[in-house]
Design a protein around this motif. Sequence first.
Motif, PDB file in Angstrom:
ATOM      1  N   PHE A   1       0.765  -1.294   0.114  1.00  0.00           N
ATOM      2  CA  PHE A   1       0.012  -0.110  -0.009  1.00  0.00           C
ATOM      3  C   PHE A   1       0.775   1.240   0.005  1.00  0.00           C
ATOM      4  N   ASN A   2       0.705   2.036  -1.035  1.00  0.00           N
ATOM      5  CA  ASN A   2       1.516   3.436  -0.930  1.00  0.00           C
ATOM      6  C   ASN A   2       0.704   4.322  -1.519  1.00  0.00           C
ATOM      7  N   VAL A   3       0.531   5.454  -0.906  1.00  0.00           N
ATOM      8  CA  VAL A   3      -0.595   6.620  -1.446  1.00  0.00           C
ATOM      9  C   VAL A   3      -0.394   7.054  -2.778  1.00  0.00           C
ATOM     10  N   GLY A   4       1.099   7.521  -3.016  1.00  0.00           N
ATOM     11  CA  GLY A   4       1.369   8.144  -4.044  1.00  0.00           C
ATOM     12  C   GLY A   4       1.221   7.031  -5.345  1.00  0.00           C
ATOM     13  N   SER A   5       1.539   5.763  -5.166  1.00  0.00           N
ATOM     14  CA  SER A   5       1.178   4.856  -6.168  1.00  0.00           C
ATOM     15  C   SER A   5      -0.329   4.518  -6.573  1.00  0.00           C
ATOM     16  N   ILE A   6      -0.866   4.622  -5.511  1.00  0.00           N
ATOM     17  CA  ILE A   6      -2.550   4.334  -5.706  1.00  0.00           C
ATOM     18  C   ILE A   6      -3.089   5.323  -6.317  1.00  0.00           C
ATOM     19  N   LYS A   7      -2.771   6.743  -5.985  1.00  0.00           N
ATOM     20  CA  LYS A   7      -3.164   8.000  -6.790  1.00  0.00           C
ATOM     21  C   LYS A   7      -2.880   7.886  -8.112  1.00  0.00           C
ATOM     22  N   ARG A   8      -1.773   7.438  -8.596  1.00  0.00           N
ATOM     23  CA  ARG A   8      -1.353   7.447  -9.865  1.00  0.00           C
ATOM     24  C   ARG A   8      -2.152   6.176 -10.600  1.00  0.00           C
ATOM     25  N   GLY A   9      -2.783   5.398 -10.120  1.00  0.00           N
ATOM     26  CA  GLY A   9      -3.766   4.427 -10.589  1.00  0.00           C
ATOM     27  C   GLY A   9      -3.349   2.910 -10.623  1.00  0.00           C
ATOM     28  N   GLU A  10      -2.433   2.534  -9.449  1.00  0.00           N
ATOM     29  CA  GLU A  10      -2.131   1.294  -9.180  1.00  0.00           C
ATOM     30  C   GLU A  10      -3.046   0.856  -8.119  1.00  0.00           C
ATOM     31  N   HIS A  11      -4.259   0.620  -8.457  1.00  0.00           N
ATOM     32  CA  HIS A  11      -5.283   0.325  -7.284  1.00  0.00           C
ATOM     33  C   HIS A  11      -5.231  -0.993  -6.966  1.00  0.00           C
ATOM     34  N   VAL A  12      -4.476  -1.991  -7.791  1.00  0.00           N
ATOM     35  CA  VAL A  12      -4.420  -3.453  -7.288  1.00  0.00           C
ATOM     36  C   VAL A  12      -3.620  -3.422  -5.876  1.00  0.00           C
ATOM     37  N   ARG A  13      -2.875  -2.340  -5.462  1.00  0.00           N
ATOM     38  CA  ARG A  13      -2.269  -2.348  -4.085  1.00  0.00           C
ATOM     39  C   ARG A  13      -3.413  -2.292  -3.100  1.00  0.00           C
ATOM     40  N   MET A  14      -4.689  -1.847  -3.226  1.00  0.00           N
ATOM     41  CA  MET A  14      -5.633  -1.820  -2.105  1.00  0.00           C
ATOM     42  C   MET A  14      -5.896  -3.133  -1.936  1.00  0.00           C
ATOM     43  N   LEU A  15      -5.862  -4.106  -2.718  1.00  0.00           N
ATOM     44  CA  LEU A  15      -5.767  -5.618  -2.355  1.00  0.00           C
ATOM     45  C   LEU A  15      -4.396  -6.413  -2.061  1.00  0.00           C
ATOM     46  N   SER A  16      -3.573  -6.229  -2.736  1.00  0.00           N
ATOM     47  CA  SER A  16      -2.461  -6.834  -2.682  1.00  0.00           C
ATOM     48  C   SER A  16      -1.953  -6.771  -1.496  1.00  0.00           C
ATOM     49  N   SER A  17      -1.633  -5.335  -0.938  1.00  0.00           N
ATOM     50  CA  SER A  17      -0.781  -5.152   0.176  1.00  0.00           C
ATOM     51  C   SER A  17      -1.476  -5.887   1.533  1.00  0.00           C
ATOM     52  N   GLY A  18      -2.663  -6.293   1.351  1.00  0.00           N
ATOM     53  CA  GLY A  18      -3.344  -7.077   2.613  1.00  0.00           C
ATOM     54  C   GLY A  18      -2.718  -8.414   2.599  1.00  0.00           C
ATOM     55  N   PHE A  19      -1.989  -8.997   1.575  1.00  0.00           N
ATOM     56  CA  PHE A  19      -1.530 -10.245   1.828  1.00  0.00           C
ATOM     57  C   PHE A  19       0.205 -10.284   1.896  1.00  0.00           C
ATOM     58  N   LEU A  20       0.652  -9.155   2.112  1.00  0.00           N
ATOM     59  CA  LEU A  20       2.012  -8.873   2.438  1.00  0.00           C
ATOM     60  C   LEU A  20       2.335  -8.570   3.952  1.00  0.00           C
ATOM     61  N   HIS A  21       3.463  -8.892   4.519  1.00  0.00           N
ATOM     62  CA  HIS A  21       3.615  -8.732   5.884  1.00  0.00           C
ATOM     63  C   HIS A  21       5.251  -8.293   6.158  1.00  0.00           C
ATOM     64  N   ALA A  22       5.323  -7.597   7.209  1.00  0.00           N
ATOM     65  CA  ALA A  22       6.642  -6.919   7.560  1.00  0.00           C
ATOM     66  C   ALA A  22       7.787  -8.253   7.862  1.00  0.00           C
ATOM     67  N   ASP A  23       7.320  -9.247   8.526  1.00  0.00           N
ATOM     68  CA  ASP A  23       8.172 -10.225   8.704  1.00  0.00           C
ATOM     69  C   ASP A  23       7.325 -11.408   9.307  1.00  0.00           C
ATOM     70  N   THR A  24       7.974 -12.495   9.926  1.00  0.00           N
ATOM     71  CA  THR A  24       7.006 -13.843  10.107  1.00  0.00           C
ATOM     72  C   THR A  24       6.156 -13.343  11.350  1.00  0.00           C
ATOM     73  N   THR A  25       6.606 -12.831  12.222  1.00  0.00           N
ATOM     74  CA  THR A  25       5.883 -12.564  13.490  1.00  0.00           C
ATOM     75  C   THR A  25       4.690 -11.785  13.311  1.00  0.00           C
ATOM     76  N   HIS A  26       4.730 -10.712  12.447  1.00  0.00           N
ATOM     77  CA  HIS A  26       3.538  -9.885  11.895  1.00  0.00           C
ATOM     78  C   HIS A  26       2.500 -11.026  11.112  1.00  0.00           C
ATOM     79  N   LEU A  27       3.112 -11.864  10.489  1.00  0.00           N
ATOM     80  CA  LEU A  27       2.437 -12.808   9.584  1.00  0.00           C
ATOM     81  C   LEU A  27       1.574 -13.808  10.356  1.00  0.00           C
ATOM     82  N   LEU A  28       2.290 -14.046  11.391  1.00  0.00           N
ATOM     83  CA  LEU A  28       1.923 -15.421  12.286  1.00  0.00           C
ATOM     84  C   LEU A  28       0.835 -14.922  13.259  1.00  0.00           C
TER      85      LEU A  28
END
Length: 219
Positions: A36-63
């Motif tokens: 998720f990045n505000v600038g990129s989304i405002k440039r039309g990369e709307h897939v980030r609104m969904l894809s960011s929800g499947f990324l995590h900072a590390d294994t602790t965050h994920l778990l």
Amino acid sequence: MDNLGISLVTIIIIAANVIISFKGFDDRGFFEKYKFNVGSIKRGEHVRMLSSGFLHADTTHLLFNMFTLYFFADAVVAGLGNFHFIIIYFGSLIFGNLLSLYFHQNEYWYSAIGASGAVTGILYSAILLQPDMSLYMFFIPIPIPGYVFGIGYLLYSIYGMKNKIGNIGHDAHFGGAVGGYVVTLLLMPSLFKTNLGYVGLLAIPIIILFVLYKTGKLK
């Protein structure tokens, strides 16, 4: 599958989070492209609104997110079914990111990742369906009623948003919770009859956030 105590749809979503998160751990370009990045989304990369929800900072965050999903997902599946569970999950994810986008619309550098918004939406849906459920916290030796936890968590999220506490997307958490709350009520309006008192109690933090924002005390 019932013998495992976890639904197939929950397993699929957890697996997707694990696979995509580990891809992000190993591939920085992939991580940067889909966070998720505000600038990129405002440039039309709307897939980030969904894809960011499947990324995590590390294994602790994920778990942490996946364990929370594991504990609450099947209450929603049992109450509303697999298809409606998916609607609530993705609706909460999008609503959480929309709220983040709204509050950070002028911060083009702002970035975030994680399933927290979607997971919080599932948690709040479960609380709405079973408000008398008991939750146990590591640092509190007694069970907490679900609706008490729900109200307290949203109030803490407002506090975190107002005071910018930690490197945490409090707005996405709050938005996800509201998404889970609203979508669940739309899918099961009978809750207005069966659980009206709890529906009203869980709406209190939402009203507080609205009032604080309209009066300029959250900016």
